[in-house]
Scaffold this motif. Structure first.
Motif, short mmCIF file in Angstrom:
data_model
loop_
_atom_site.label_atom_id
_atom_site.label_comp_id
_atom_site.label_asym_id
_atom_site.label_seq_id
_atom_site.Cartn_x
_atom_site.Cartn_y
_atom_site.Cartn_z
N UNK A 80 -4.46 -23.21 53.47
CA UNK A 80 -5.94 -23.39 53.13
C UNK A 80 -6.35 -24.55 52.52
N UNK A 81 -5.59 -25.52 52.05
CA UNK A 81 -5.83 -26.72 51.43
C UNK A 81 -5.25 -27.71 52.32
N UNK A 82 -5.84 -27.82 53.64
CA UNK A 82 -4.63 -28.70 54.54
C UNK A 82 -4.78 -30.25 54.55
N UNK A 83 -6.07 -30.47 53.84
CA UNK A 83 -6.47 -31.88 53.99
C UNK A 83 -5.28 -32.89 53.78
N UNK A 84 -4.52 -32.75 52.73
CA UNK A 84 -3.47 -33.87 52.57
C UNK A 84 -2.62 -33.80 53.88
N UNK A 85 -2.31 -32.68 54.47
CA UNK A 85 -1.27 -32.50 55.64
C UNK A 85 -1.81 -33.16 56.79
N UNK A 86 -2.98 -33.41 56.93
CA UNK A 86 -3.63 -33.76 58.20
C UNK A 86 -3.17 -34.97 58.87
N UNK A 87 -3.10 -36.09 58.09
CA UNK A 87 -2.25 -37.33 58.76
C UNK A 87 -0.95 -36.92 59.18
N UNK A 88 -0.14 -36.37 58.44
CA UNK A 88 1.18 -35.98 59.45
C UNK A 88 1.04 -35.07 60.76
N UNK A 89 0.04 -34.19 60.47
CA UNK A 89 -0.16 -33.27 61.69
C UNK A 89 -0.70 -34.02 62.63
N UNK A 90 -1.57 -35.02 62.69
CA UNK A 90 -2.18 -36.06 63.77
C UNK A 90 -1.06 -36.73 64.21
N UNK A 91 -0.11 -37.33 63.30
CA UNK A 91 1.08 -38.05 63.63
C UNK A 91 1.82 -37.27 64.92
N UNK A 92 2.08 -35.99 64.45
CA UNK A 92 2.94 -35.15 65.05
C UNK A 92 2.10 -34.95 66.60
N UNK A 93 0.57 -34.79 66.51
CA UNK A 93 0.17 -34.49 67.82
C UNK A 93 0.06 -35.76 68.75
N UNK A 94 0.52 -36.91 68.23
CA UNK A 94 0.74 -38.09 69.18
C UNK A 94 -0.51 -39.20 68.94
N UNK A 122 -3.75 -44.93 65.14
CA UNK A 122 -4.36 -45.41 64.18
C UNK A 122 -5.19 -44.25 63.33
N UNK A 123 -4.29 -43.58 62.76
CA UNK A 123 -4.98 -42.37 61.80
C UNK A 123 -5.51 -43.18 60.43
#
Ligand code: SAM
Length: 297
Positions: free
Chosen positions: A185-199, A202-203
């Protein structure tokens, strides 16, 4: 008024409150326009658009010079979004389509910017969703997510004991939702890691921090009370629904009952005493994370 009618009227009202809130923070549209790099002529897709509030906000940020497409899996939301967009006279630049974020009904490389607001927090597979958002984005285009984060605060200097209990309840609730439903539910801090995994490359990130004080003169007393009244009206339901999450998150039944009772008593006291409400020194803060990444070839 029926429960449903009350909720619908509250939601309408809360959108009006949010509009007034944005007016009181003129730097927010600038933050969004520059962070999302909104430019004329772009194709923007807003996934999980719901009734289209953010979709229309994107169109306004672009001065209606971008084409914005909202996508949602809920047919009723798409209908409501379409009607509200006609009313707002934005139909020339904004349209909607029914669709699932896991299988967006658009070709590869369709959008210059693909974004979502408070969607990933509701999903069990946010990485799969971000990968699909990247698929429909052009090479050189951006994917962005705007979601709540853990960073936040609640502190009542006149009741430090309750402050600790409330913080514990917030933490337990987030853990409980993750354990029972597999959602962050509070996913904010995890977003850069998810974006990196999604390929994505320049995050970058920004944090929009919001503070609420009952004493804040920028907020009308009627608005503050309307929010409290809504919270109060759903207490029974929350007590029933939230207990399982709080238990799964590690709180005991006794702690949960104490938390609910104290929260309810505080709300009753504030609702019955405007002077106390307007002099409440409690500090509430929440954060909203803006994260974006570029799709490279
Ligand atoms: C909290 S609402 C956010 C609405 C909007 N983005 C906003 O900020 O006002 C979450 C939305 O995500 C939609 N949603 C949930 N799962 C979805 C999926 N798999 N595909 C597309 N939309 C989905 C829901 O129907 C709902 O409208």
């Amino acid at each position: 008024m029926s429960k449903l009618a009350f909720r619908v009227s509250y939601l309408r009202r809360s959108r009006e409150l949010y509009r007034r809130y944005l007016e009181s923070k003129p730097w927010l549209p600038q933050l969004y326009t520059t962070f999302l790099n909104i430019r004329p002529g772009q194709r923007i897709v807003d996934v999980g658009c719901g009734p289209g509030d953010f979709t229309r906000h994107l169109a306004r940020l672009s001065n209606q010079k971008a084409t914005v497409l909202g996508i949602d899996a809920n047919e009723k939301s798409i209908q409501a979004a379409t009607i509200d967009t006609e009313k707002a006279r934005l139909s020339q630049s904004v349209s909607y389509r029914l669709g699932d974020v896991y299988k967006i009904p658009l070709q590869d490389g369709y959008a210059d910017l693909t974004c979502c607001r408070t969607l990933l927090m509701h999903l069990t597979e946010p990485l799969k969703a971000v990968k699909e958002m990247a698929r429909i984005t052009k090479t050189g285009g951006s994917v962005a997510a705007l979601e709540g984060g853990k960073m936040g605060a609640f502190y009542d200097p006149e009741d430090p004991d309750y402050s600790r209990l409330a913080e514990r309840a917030e933490e337990a609730w987030i853990d409980g939702v993750r354990i029972l439903e597999g959602k962050e539910f509070r996913i904010g801090e995890k977003l850069p890691g998810i974006f990196k995994k999604a390929g994505l490359s320049e995050i970058k990130a920004e944090v929009q921090a919001d503070a609420w004080l009952h004493s804040d003169p920028r907020r009308r007393l009627t608005d503050v009370k309307a929010e409290l009244r809504f919270d109060y009206s759903i207490f029974k339901e929350r007590r029933r629904k939230d207990r399982k999450y709080l238990l799964a998150g590690g709180m005991s039944n006794a702690q949960i009952t104490s938390y609910f009772n104290r929260l309810e008593a505080r709300t009753e006291e504030f609702l019955s005493n405007d002077v106390k409400l307007r002099n409440d020194p409690s500090f509430y803060a929440a954060t909203f994370f803006l994260v974006s990444g570029v799709k490279k070839g």
